[in-house]
Design a protein around this motif. Structure first.
Motif, PDB file in Angstrom:
ATOM      1  N   PHE A   1     -33.439 -25.072  12.601  1.00  0.00           N
ATOM      2  CA  PHE A   1     -32.620 -24.657  13.739  1.00  0.00           C
ATOM      3  C   PHE A   1     -31.231 -25.273  13.684  1.00  0.00           C
ATOM      4  CE2 PHE A   1     -30.896 -25.385  17.964  1.00  0.00           C
ATOM      5  CZ  PHE A   1     -30.883 -24.096  18.474  1.00  0.00           C
ATOM      6  N   SER A   2     -31.142 -26.554  13.323  1.00  0.00           N
ATOM      7  CA  SER A   2     -29.842 -27.246  13.341  1.00  0.00           C
ATOM      8  C   SER A   2     -28.870 -26.680  12.318  1.00  0.00           C
ATOM      9  CB  SER A   2     -30.046 -28.742  13.097  1.00  0.00           C
ATOM     10  OG  SER A   2     -30.680 -28.959  11.842  1.00  0.00           O
ATOM     11  N   LEU A   3     -29.358 -25.891  11.350  1.00  0.00           N
ATOM     12  CA  LEU A   3     -28.459 -25.269  10.373  1.00  0.00           C
ATOM     13  C   LEU A   3     -27.739 -24.052  10.944  1.00  0.00           C
ATOM     14  CD1 LEU A   3     -30.661 -25.418   7.137  1.00  0.00           C
ATOM     15  CD2 LEU A   3     -28.890 -27.015   7.900  1.00  0.00           C
ATOM     16  N   ARG A   4     -28.176 -23.587  12.112  1.00  0.00           N
ATOM     17  CA  ARG A   4     -27.560 -22.420  12.776  1.00  0.00           C
ATOM     18  C   ARG A   4     -27.543 -21.219  11.844  1.00  0.00           C
ATOM     19  NH1 ARG A   4     -24.891 -24.681  17.294  1.00  0.00           N
ATOM     20  NH2 ARG A   4     -24.707 -22.522  18.041  1.00  0.00           N
ATOM     21  N   LEU A   5     -28.709 -20.845  11.354  1.00  0.00           N
ATOM     22  CA  LEU A   5     -28.825 -19.772  10.373  1.00  0.00           C
ATOM     23  C   LEU A   5     -28.276 -18.467  10.925  1.00  0.00           C
ATOM     24  CD1 LEU A   5     -32.400 -20.447   8.954  1.00  0.00           C
ATOM     25  CD2 LEU A   5     -30.201 -21.288   8.117  1.00  0.00           C
ATOM     26  N   PRO A   6     -27.529 -17.715  10.131  1.00  0.00           N
ATOM     27  CA  PRO A   6     -26.918 -16.475  10.615  1.00  0.00           C
ATOM     28  C   PRO A   6     -27.904 -15.307  10.615  1.00  0.00           C
ATOM     29  CG  PRO A   6     -26.296 -16.852   8.331  1.00  0.00           C
ATOM     30  CD  PRO A   6     -27.131 -18.040   8.746  1.00  0.00           C
ATOM     31  N   VAL A   7     -28.088 -14.691  11.762  1.00  0.00           N
ATOM     32  CA  VAL A   7     -28.847 -13.441  11.846  1.00  0.00           C
ATOM     33  C   VAL A   7     -27.913 -12.253  11.607  1.00  0.00           C
ATOM     34  CG1 VAL A   7     -30.260 -11.989  13.359  1.00  0.00           C
ATOM     35  CG2 VAL A   7     -30.536 -14.481  13.393  1.00  0.00           C
ATOM     36  N   GLU A   8     -26.723 -12.304  12.194  1.00  0.00           N
ATOM     37  CA  GLU A   8     -25.669 -11.312  11.948  1.00  0.00           C
ATOM     38  C   GLU A   8     -24.337 -12.042  11.930  1.00  0.00           C
ATOM     39  OE1 GLU A   8     -25.766  -8.073  11.389  1.00  0.00           O
ATOM     40  OE2 GLU A   8     -27.786  -7.449  12.008  1.00  0.00           O
ATOM     41  N   PHE A   9     -23.398 -11.540  11.106  1.00  0.00           N
ATOM     42  CA  PHE A   9     -22.018 -12.015  11.200  1.00  0.00           C
ATOM     43  C   PHE A   9     -21.091 -10.824  11.024  1.00  0.00           C
ATOM     44  CE2 PHE A   9     -23.176 -12.532   6.756  1.00  0.00           C
ATOM     45  CZ  PHE A   9     -22.054 -12.139   6.035  1.00  0.00           C
ATOM     46  N   GLN A  10     -19.843 -10.993  11.447  1.00  0.00           N
ATOM     47  CA  GLN A  10     -18.956  -9.843  11.573  1.00  0.00           C
ATOM     48  C   GLN A  10     -18.632  -9.231  10.215  1.00  0.00           C
ATOM     49  OE1 GLN A  10     -15.682 -12.806  12.913  1.00  0.00           O
ATOM     50  NE2 GLN A  10     -14.637 -10.873  12.643  1.00  0.00           N
ATOM     51  N   SER A  11     -18.319  -7.956  10.265  1.00  0.00           N
ATOM     52  CA  SER A  11     -18.036  -7.198   9.047  1.00  0.00           C
ATOM     53  C   SER A  11     -16.694  -7.602   8.449  1.00  0.00           C
ATOM     54  CB  SER A  11     -18.030  -5.701   9.361  1.00  0.00           C
ATOM     55  OG  SER A  11     -19.301  -5.310   9.847  1.00  0.00           O
ATOM     56  N   PRO A  12     -16.504  -7.398   7.141  1.00  0.00           N
ATOM     57  CA  PRO A  12     -15.297  -7.898   6.471  1.00  0.00           C
ATOM     58  C   PRO A  12     -14.076  -7.032   6.731  1.00  0.00           C
ATOM     59  CG  PRO A  12     -16.688  -6.756   4.905  1.00  0.00           C
ATOM     60  CD  PRO A  12     -17.459  -6.795   6.193  1.00  0.00           C
ATOM     61  N   ARG A  13     -12.946  -7.503   6.198  1.00  0.00           N
ATOM     62  CA  ARG A  13     -11.685  -6.762   6.276  1.00  0.00           C
ATOM     63  C   ARG A  13     -11.837  -5.388   5.633  1.00  0.00           C
ATOM     64  NH1 ARG A  13      -8.387  -9.597   2.786  1.00  0.00           N
ATOM     65  NH2 ARG A  13      -7.934 -11.157   4.402  1.00  0.00           N
ATOM     66  N   ILE A  14     -11.235  -4.398   6.287  1.00  0.00           N
ATOM     67  CA  ILE A  14     -11.255  -3.043   5.739  1.00  0.00           C
ATOM     68  C   ILE A  14      -9.992  -2.332   6.208  1.00  0.00           C
ATOM     69  CG2 ILE A  14     -12.555  -2.083   7.687  1.00  0.00           C
ATOM     70  CD1 ILE A  14     -13.972  -0.244   5.640  1.00  0.00           C
ATOM     71  N   ALA A  15      -9.482  -1.443   5.376  1.00  0.00           N
ATOM     72  CA  ALA A  15      -8.284  -0.668   5.704  1.00  0.00           C
ATOM     73  C   ALA A  15      -8.667   0.787   5.913  1.00  0.00           C
ATOM     74  CB  ALA A  15      -7.244  -0.784   4.590  1.00  0.00           C
ATOM     75  N   ARG A  16      -8.015   1.414   6.863  1.00  0.00           N
ATOM     76  CA  ARG A  16      -8.209   2.842   7.121  1.00  0.00           C
ATOM     77  C   ARG A  16      -6.884   3.563   6.903  1.00  0.00           C
ATOM     78  NH1 ARG A  16      -9.163   3.710  12.919  1.00  0.00           N
ATOM     79  NH2 ARG A  16     -11.368   3.243  12.582  1.00  0.00           N
ATOM     80  N   LEU A  17      -6.927   4.705   6.235  1.00  0.00           N
ATOM     81  CA  LEU A  17      -5.759   5.542   5.990  1.00  0.00           C
ATOM     82  C   LEU A  17      -5.905   6.840   6.769  1.00  0.00           C
ATOM     83  CD1 LEU A  17      -5.488   5.039   2.120  1.00  0.00           C
ATOM     84  CD2 LEU A  17      -4.378   3.714   3.939  1.00  0.00           C
ATOM     85  N   GLY A  18      -4.810   7.287   7.377  1.00  0.00           N
ATOM     86  CA  GLY A  18      -4.879   8.497   8.170  1.00  0.00           C
ATOM     87  C   GLY A  18      -3.634   9.343   8.040  1.00  0.00           C
ATOM     88  N   VAL A  19      -3.827  10.651   8.205  1.00  0.00           N
ATOM     89  CA  VAL A  19      -2.720  11.608   8.242  1.00  0.00           C
ATOM     90  C   VAL A  19      -2.889  12.445   9.503  1.00  0.00           C
ATOM     91  CG1 VAL A  19      -1.536  13.494   7.083  1.00  0.00           C
ATOM     92  CG2 VAL A  19      -2.632  11.710   5.733  1.00  0.00           C
ATOM     93  N   GLU A  20      -1.813  12.581  10.286  1.00  0.00           N
ATOM     94  CA  GLU A  20      -1.870  13.314  11.547  1.00  0.00           C
ATOM     95  C   GLU A  20      -0.731  14.335  11.600  1.00  0.00           C
ATOM     96  OE1 GLU A  20      -3.425   9.353  14.012  1.00  0.00           O
ATOM     97  OE2 GLU A  20      -1.384  10.129  14.296  1.00  0.00           O
ATOM     98  N   PHE A  21      -1.071  15.554  11.943  1.00  0.00           N
ATOM     99  CA  PHE A  21      -0.078  16.612  12.152  1.00  0.00           C
ATOM    100  C   PHE A  21      -0.161  17.039  13.614  1.00  0.00           C
ATOM    101  CE2 PHE A  21      -1.174  16.843   7.692  1.00  0.00           C
ATOM    102  CZ  PHE A  21       0.060  16.976   7.068  1.00  0.00           C
ATOM    103  N   VAL A  22       0.967  16.994  14.313  1.00  0.00           N
ATOM    104  CA  VAL A  22       1.023  17.355  15.729  1.00  0.00           C
ATOM    105  C   VAL A  22       2.132  18.386  15.900  1.00  0.00           C
ATOM    106  CG1 VAL A  22       1.335  16.516  18.087  1.00  0.00           C
ATOM    107  CG2 VAL A  22       0.244  15.044  16.389  1.00  0.00           C
ATOM    108  N   PHE A  23       1.824  19.484  16.592  1.00  0.00           N
ATOM    109  CA  PHE A  23       2.849  20.508  16.846  1.00  0.00           C
ATOM    110  C   PHE A  23       2.703  21.053  18.251  1.00  0.00           C
ATOM    111  CE2 PHE A  23      -0.846  22.543  15.022  1.00  0.00           C
ATOM    112  CZ  PHE A  23      -1.042  23.657  15.815  1.00  0.00           C
TER     113      PHE A  23
END
Length: 891
Positions: free
Chosen positions: A869-891
């Motif tokens: 218990f004292s080791l504070r074992l990880p059950v979940e940890f946050q997801s890593p860095r990621i980049a998203r690319l997008g293209v948007e057309f508005v008229f």
């Protein structure tokens, strides 16, 4: 304790001195009752303009304030605001990262939880009490509460208002109210096309040596995420306008220690028709979504066979009529139906095995516990009328809805198996040898049905009797009823075919809710026609009585046709780890509608809320706002075991070696745990009632420091400090440590051991920073940074040798003082946009980077007492860095 103390003090010392000399952004944000023309005028920027800088009324502050609603609190997000900042493109990601009061039950990086519903809480309220309105009509799930009956398409959100406190008389009490306005048709040709991609080529890793040494193999990661959206609006004849839209998403995830790729697909659409004239408007719309999840519930403790294959469909149809016979008089009528078809099926296996779970560690085996098909429907109607004269406004209205719930629940062979790990001192992250412990025999298949009806009548007046004073007072009268229709279920392995007559009047509530608020500027010398918020210094106060909303799940306690069962000792005679007839031993406990009832004098839970605040306009474009609130909850609902009272238990001292699991150290203690007398086993009878003395309170401070430099830069720093104190059921999840979930609290005396304290959503200290800068040549840079204190949890101590079978008690409080929190969470996201324009077409090139610091803080830790218990074992940890690319057309 969590590792956030140092960061907490830094944030406190930075935020407080700054806050003492500045003011919030939303000084002129419009109130909910403000009509659509005024909203457009105040926000200025067109919703379809991807490069529009959020206006001064941008709702990043704690409250949406106006002369008519001086004590309202929440956030108001316009379409231009949602386009301007990096988000997970999800309603709950917006709340998680940008609403100062809301805490969500997950840390979403780049939309990794897309296609699934989240739960959230604000100001200590229960997630079950949150209400969702779409275009002015209630679309909340009538069974669970807390989630909508549709999955909001991010690209179709025109406006999102989140009311977290100081509610107007129009809004139901109990929790937060999320008002969603979808895109609407107009008599002009317009549209957009959007494409976004992220995946393996744009991802990083964040598994550190420390996490690897603690047994982690990786975090959830996006393998591929492709999102496409298109919409087109055009005139239809002389008076009608049309808007149509379609969206799709394909999301593939890599889940640690889960062999296949987790695949989620979603598709949605909208059709909106509208007819506008000089004094009135009529519109009809449909929106729908289809969500599929091949392995719902995937995780390292849940193998493929134990996941559920989900195919869920959502449909909402609405009609609205609005008329303004005079400029000062507005009338509006709305009708709608929202329907969710939820289908969760067992995985298709050649040789399915009975569902099992390992006690205390949660590892699953066999098929999923249940497969379920459910149809949940809400019919809604609303009328609203407002009359404005000078600085005075009166509103009157009716808000009515009826909810229908019908389900079919099945368990394989109508049993659930419980296994006991042979070595409770081994790593809880790896499944070890187990032995059969108990077996649950269900009354499945069951086909329960529930009905609820709600109608509220409200009236409110807001005005300026004096130049420096703005007042609001209103009353909401709410009638809520719950009943059971005639229903039946087929025969199962342990029960015959059953039929049940209708039951009327199981729950019937009629309550009045006063809502009061004022804003006062003692130094104001302006005329009464001027805005009070031009006066520089404003003090505010508000008081409300907020009755909690009726949800159909409460009716299960009076429904003999809902899921029920008995748990018995299991003697696995042939050692095949599958239950056969004759292997059940002594009955240990009974549960469900078969052994439950509802108090005929059941009272409606409610909260009393007091809000006191102030705001100050400062030079150099700075502003400050601070609000203190307190909520006290009364008449809470919970079950009491009238069949096995507390006198059926004897106290037994149990030695707890503490978190270090070493005898003779300062954290050792002797817990008094309660052993049930054998003669009372299986005699459980539960009553849903209002137990005496079951109350709770929440209090906190919220502050906002804002800065605006013309049309080039806007920034906001939000800070909050919260504390909750109440009793909840044993356990550390949002389905246990939440006052709105009726669970195991008060079922036995063990449920009171260290269960008073912090609520699941109580993150103690939070901070958010939002900033946007417009650069020359069409470039825009924006950022969202969010800090959460860790998730509060208590250390569990396993008890295995008592008469009632294995169970756990909490050996510490949840959170501080005296308990534990996971690591703090700090996430920074950045967006860079380049805008190009050519002949009326605007193209946006978007680059988002999520978790810029590539942090890997634990979001869930091992909570079981043992040498690790004292080791504070990880059950979940946050997801890593990621980049998203997008293209948007508005008229």
């Amino acid at each position: 304790m969590g590792k956030s103390v140092f960061s907490r003090w830094i944030l406190t010392f930075v935020a407080v001195p700054l806050a003492l000399s500045s003011r919030g952004l939303a000084e002129s944000a419009p109130a909910k009752v403000t009509n659509c023309v005024q909203l457009a005028a105040l926000y200025g920027a067109a919703a379809g303009s991807a490069s529009a800088l959020p206006s001064a009324a941008s709702p990043w502050s704690i409250g949406s304030v106006s002369d008519q609603f001086p004590s309202s609190h929440g956030s108001l997000f316009s379409a231009s605001h949602m386009d301007a900042f990096p988000t997970g493109r999800d309603l709950w990601s917006l709340l998680e990262n940008q609403d100062s009061a809301s805490v969500v039950n997950r840390i979403d990086v780049a939309g990794i939880f897309g296609g699934t519903f989240a739960l959230f809480s604000a100001r200590g309220s229960s997630w079950t009490q949150n209400q969702f309105y779409l275009n002015g009509l209630n679309v909340t799930d009538p069974f669970e509460g807390g989630i909508p009956l549709f999955y909001p398409d991010y690209d179709l959100l025109k406006e999102v208002q989140v009311s977290t406190g100081g509610l107007s008389a129009e809004e139901p009490g109990g929790g937060s109210v999320v008002h969603i306005v979808s895109d609407q048709a107009s008599r002009s040709v317009h549209g957009d096309v959007r494409l976004y991609y992220q995946g393996d080529p744009t991802s990083w890793e964040n598994l550190t040596p420390r996490l690897r040494s603690q047994g982690a193999t990786g975090s959830r990661q996006i393998k591929k995420d492709v999102q496409v959206h298109a919409q087109l609006g055009a005139p239809l004849g002389r008076h009608w306008g049309y808007l149509g839209a379609v969206s799709s998403r394909q999301l593939q995830l890599d889940v640690p220690r889960f062999l296949p790729i987790e695949q989620r697909d979603s598709a949605g659409g909208l059709i909106d028709l509208r007819r506008d004239s000089t004094i009135q408007a009529f519109g009809v719309r449909w929106t729908g979504q289809q969500l599929s999840d091949m392995h719902s519930g995937a995780g390292f403790r849940t193998p493929v066979s134990s996941t559920i294959e989900r195919q869920d469909g959502f449909h909402v149809v609405q009609a609205s009529w609005r008329r303004a016979p005079r400029p000062d008089l507005h009338l509006e009528v709305r009708l709608g139906i929202a329907r969710a078809n939820l289908d969760g099926a067992f995985q298709k296996l050649a040789e399915p095995r009975q569902s099992g779970v390992d006690l205390f560690t949660g590892f699953r085996s066999g098929v999923a516990p249940f497969e379920e098909q459910s149809i949940r429907t809400r019919l809604s109607a609303a009328f609203n009328g407002s009359y404005t004269k000078g600085r005075s406004q009166i509103i009157l209205g009716v808000d009515a809805s009826r909810g229908y719930v019908s389900s079919v629940v099945r368990a394989l062979n109508d049993v659930g198996l419980r296994f006991l790990p042979l070595d409770l001192e081994a790593s809880p992250l790896v499944r070890g040898p187990v032995e059969p412990s108990t077996v649950i025999r269900y009354n499945t298949p069951v086909s329960p049905g529930e009905r609820i009806g709600q109608m509220a009548v409200f009236a409110q007046h807001a005005g300026r009797p004096l130049a420096p004073l703005s007042l609001r007072w209103g009353l909401r009268v709410d009638s809520s009823r719950g009943w059971l229709p005639r229903q039946s279920s087929p025969a199962g392995s342990f029960v015959p075919a059953r039929s049940f007559q209708a039951q009327r009047g199981l729950i019937s509530w009629l309550n009045a809710e006063p809502r009061l608020g004022l804003a006062f500027s003692p130094f104001c010398r302006r005329a009464r026609s001027d805005s009070i918020f031009q006066c520089g210094t404003i003090f505010r106060a508000g008081f409300s009585v907020l009755h909690h909303n009726l949800i159909a799940r409460y009716l299960d306690f009076g429904n003999s046709n809902c899921l029920s069962g008995t748990e018995s000792r299991w003697h696995d005679s042939n050692g095949d780890t599958q239950y056969q007839s004759g292997e059940a031993g002594q009955v240990l406990q009974a549960f469900g509608g078969n052994v439950s009832s509802i108090d005929p004098e059941l009272r409606r839970p409610y909260s009393r809320e007091l809000v006191v605040g102030a705001e100050q306009r400062l030079p150099w474009g700075l502003g400050f706002r601070a609000d203190f609130f307190r909520r006290d909850e009364k008449d809470r609902l919970e079950t009491v075991n009238v069949g096995v009272p507390f006198s059926a238990y004897s106290p037994v001292p149990v030695f707890d070696p503490g978190g270090d699991y070493q005898a003779g150290t300062e954290d050792d203690q002797n817990l008094v745990v309660f052993n049930q007398y054998p003669s009372t086993l299986g005699k459980d009878r539960f009553l849903l009632t209002n137990p005496s003395g079951l109350t709770g309170f929440h209090k906190g401070l919220e502050m906002v420091l804002s800065y605006r430099s013309g049309t080039r830069a806007v920034m906001a720093l939000q800070f909050s400090a919260y504390m909750t104190r109440l009793l909840t059921s044993p356990g550390n999840t949002e389905f246990q440590n939440d006052q709105g979930v009726v669970g195991g609290l008060l079922d036995d005396p063990n449920s009171l051991i260290w269960t008073y304290g912090r609520q699941y959503f109580d993150r103690s200290f939070t901070a958010r920073f939002l900033g946007l800068v417009q650069l020359p040549a069409g470039w825009t840079v924006s950022s969202v940074t969010r800090y959460y204190d860790g998730l509060p949890f208590g250390r569990k101590l396993a008890i295995t040798n008592f008469n009632q079978g294995p169970f756990f008690v909490l050996a510490t409080p949840r959170g501080n003082p005296g308990g534990h929190r996971t690591e703090f969470n700090l996430t920074a996201d950045v967006r860079v946009r380049k805008t190009l324009r050519w002949r009326g077409v605007e193209m946006g090139l978007v680059g988002d980077v999520f978790n810029l610091l590539n942090a890997s803080q634990k979001t869930e830790e091992n909570d079981l007492t043992g040498p690790l218990f004292s080791l504070r074992l990880p059950v979940e940890f946050q997801s890593p860095r990621i980049a998203r690319l997008g293209v948007e057309f508005v008229f």
